[in-house]
Design a protein around this motif. Structure first.
Motif, mmCIF file in Angstrom:
data_model
loop_
_atom_site.group_PDB
_atom_site.id
_atom_site.type_symbol
_atom_site.label_atom_id
_atom_site.label_comp_id
_atom_site.label_asym_id
_atom_site.label_seq_id
_atom_site.Cartn_x
_atom_site.Cartn_y
_atom_site.Cartn_z
ATOM 1 N N MET A 77 34.394 -9.623 29.205
ATOM 2 C CA MET A 77 33.157 -9.070 28.704
ATOM 3 C C MET A 77 32.044 -10.114 28.788
ATOM 4 S SD MET A 77 31.918 -6.239 26.452
ATOM 5 C CE MET A 77 33.477 -5.510 26.281
ATOM 6 N N THR A 78 32.370 -11.378 28.544
ATOM 7 C CA THR A 78 31.340 -12.414 28.612
ATOM 8 C C THR A 78 30.853 -12.611 30.048
ATOM 9 O OG1 THR A 78 33.050 -14.119 28.736
ATOM 10 C CG2 THR A 78 32.154 -13.626 26.564
ATOM 11 N N LYS A 79 31.740 -12.401 31.020
ATOM 12 C CA LYS A 79 31.309 -12.505 32.422
ATOM 13 C C LYS A 79 30.333 -11.387 32.762
ATOM 14 C CE LYS A 79 35.408 -14.799 34.223
ATOM 15 N NZ LYS A 79 36.545 -14.705 35.139
ATOM 16 N N GLU A 80 30.585 -10.200 32.227
ATOM 17 C CA GLU A 80 29.687 -9.074 32.468
ATOM 18 C C GLU A 80 28.332 -9.319 31.813
ATOM 19 O OE1 GLU A 80 28.404 -5.352 33.876
ATOM 20 O OE2 GLU A 80 30.006 -6.700 34.474
ATOM 21 N N ILE A 81 28.330 -9.931 30.633
ATOM 22 C CA ILE A 81 27.072 -10.267 29.962
ATOM 23 C C ILE A 81 26.282 -11.250 30.815
ATOM 24 C CG2 ILE A 81 26.091 -11.480 27.969
ATOM 25 C CD1 ILE A 81 28.292 -10.184 26.270
ATOM 26 N N ALA A 82 26.954 -12.267 31.337
ATOM 27 C CA ALA A 82 26.272 -13.249 32.195
ATOM 28 C C ALA A 82 25.729 -12.589 33.459
ATOM 29 C CB ALA A 82 27.235 -14.373 32.557
ATOM 30 N N ARG A 83 26.500 -11.658 34.042
ATOM 31 C CA ARG A 83 26.059 -10.983 35.264
ATOM 32 C C ARG A 83 24.830 -10.108 34.988
ATOM 33 N NH1 ARG A 83 26.162 -6.310 37.845
ATOM 34 N NH2 ARG A 83 27.188 -5.213 36.157
ATOM 35 N N LEU A 84 24.847 -9.390 33.856
ATOM 36 C CA LEU A 84 23.705 -8.544 33.510
ATOM 37 C C LEU A 84 22.456 -9.376 33.236
ATOM 38 C CD1 LEU A 84 25.295 -5.786 31.273
ATOM 39 C CD2 LEU A 84 24.156 -5.463 33.457
ATOM 40 N N LYS A 85 22.604 -10.508 32.570
ATOM 41 C CA LYS A 85 21.456 -11.386 32.319
ATOM 42 C C LYS A 85 20.871 -11.886 33.630
ATOM 43 C CE LYS A 85 22.526 -13.058 27.701
ATOM 44 N NZ LYS A 85 22.867 -14.217 26.868
ATOM 45 N N GLU A 86 21.733 -12.212 34.580
ATOM 46 C CA GLU A 86 21.266 -12.669 35.881
ATOM 47 C C GLU A 86 20.539 -11.545 36.624
ATOM 48 O OE1 GLU A 86 23.376 -14.255 39.902
ATOM 49 O OE2 GLU A 86 24.058 -15.120 37.994
ATOM 50 N N GLU A 87 21.066 -10.331 36.544
ATOM 51 C CA GLU A 87 20.423 -9.194 37.203
ATOM 52 C C GLU A 87 19.073 -8.869 36.577
ATOM 53 O OE1 GLU A 87 22.575 -5.584 37.681
ATOM 54 O OE2 GLU A 87 24.211 -6.542 38.763
ATOM 55 N N LEU A 88 18.943 -9.055 35.276
ATOM 56 C CA LEU A 88 17.676 -8.756 34.615
ATOM 57 C C LEU A 88 16.588 -9.742 35.021
ATOM 58 C CD1 LEU A 88 18.887 -7.717 31.064
ATOM 59 C CD2 LEU A 88 17.791 -6.273 32.776
ATOM 60 N N ASN A 89 16.965 -10.918 35.481
ATOM 61 C CA ASN A 89 15.985 -11.905 35.915
ATOM 62 C C ASN A 89 15.524 -11.672 37.350
ATOM 63 O OD1 ASN A 89 15.915 -13.281 33.487
ATOM 64 N ND2 ASN A 89 17.636 -14.586 34.040
ATOM 65 N N GLU A 90 16.226 -10.811 38.089
ATOM 66 C CA GLU A 90 15.864 -10.532 39.474
ATOM 67 C C GLU A 90 14.974 -9.297 39.540
ATOM 68 O OE1 GLU A 90 19.522 -9.925 41.523
ATOM 69 O OE2 GLU A 90 20.202 -11.960 41.207
ATOM 70 N N THR A 91 14.194 -9.204 40.614
ATOM 71 C CA THR A 91 13.413 -8.003 40.872
ATOM 72 C C THR A 91 13.809 -7.472 42.238
ATOM 73 O OG1 THR A 91 11.611 -9.296 41.811
ATOM 74 C CG2 THR A 91 11.454 -8.723 39.483
ATOM 75 N N ASP A 92 13.703 -6.177 42.398
ATOM 76 C CA ASP A 92 14.063 -5.535 43.654
ATOM 77 C C ASP A 92 12.835 -4.806 44.175
ATOM 78 O OD1 ASP A 92 15.502 -4.597 45.785
ATOM 79 O OD2 ASP A 92 16.373 -2.914 44.688
ATOM 80 N N ALA A 93 12.190 -5.385 45.176
ATOM 81 C CA ALA A 93 10.956 -4.797 45.709
ATOM 82 C C ALA A 93 11.255 -4.078 47.018
ATOM 83 C CB ALA A 93 9.924 -5.888 45.926
ATOM 84 N N LYS A 94 11.426 -2.763 46.932
ATOM 85 C CA LYS A 94 11.628 -1.944 48.119
ATOM 86 C C LYS A 94 10.351 -1.146 48.329
ATOM 87 C CE LYS A 94 16.564 -1.512 47.437
ATOM 88 N NZ LYS A 94 17.653 -0.625 47.102
ATOM 89 N N MET A 95 9.455 -1.703 49.087
ATOM 90 C CA MET A 95 8.163 -1.060 49.304
ATOM 91 C C MET A 95 8.155 -0.346 50.649
ATOM 92 S SD MET A 95 6.585 -1.735 46.649
ATOM 93 C CE MET A 95 6.774 -2.795 45.266
ATOM 94 N N THR A 96 7.263 0.579 50.814
ATOM 95 C CA THR A 96 7.104 1.328 52.051
ATOM 96 C C THR A 96 6.294 0.497 53.037
ATOM 97 O OG1 THR A 96 7.100 3.371 50.797
ATOM 98 C CG2 THR A 96 6.262 3.481 53.037
ATOM 99 N N ALA A 97 6.735 0.464 54.271
ATOM 100 C CA ALA A 97 6.024 -0.281 55.305
ATOM 101 C C ALA A 97 4.680 0.362 55.591
ATOM 102 C CB ALA A 97 6.860 -0.331 56.568
#
Length: 65
Positions: free
Chosen positions: A1-21
């Protein structure tokens, strides 16, 4: 469970920019019919992950005490 918490915290710090060309050959191709608001979609996903993270942290705190 602690590994999942660390993974979620890391994902929350990332952004996913899928913009239209707007230029080049990609701009002339047909666009998808999905959600047209990438920012809104990102906010919804971010809040869902934050809620899951909070739930997991509460479980770990309960077990630790």
């Amino acid at each position: 469970m602690t590994k999942e918490i660390a993974r979620l915290k890391e994902e929350l710090n990332e952004t996913d920019a899928k913009m239209t060309a707007t230029y080049g050959i990609e701009a002339s191709l047909p666009k998808g019919n999905g959600t047209s608001d990438p920012t809104g979609r990102e906010v919804i996903n971010h809040e869902r992950k934050r809620k899951t993270l909070r739930k997991f942290e509460n479980k770990v705190d309960f077990i630790d005490t």
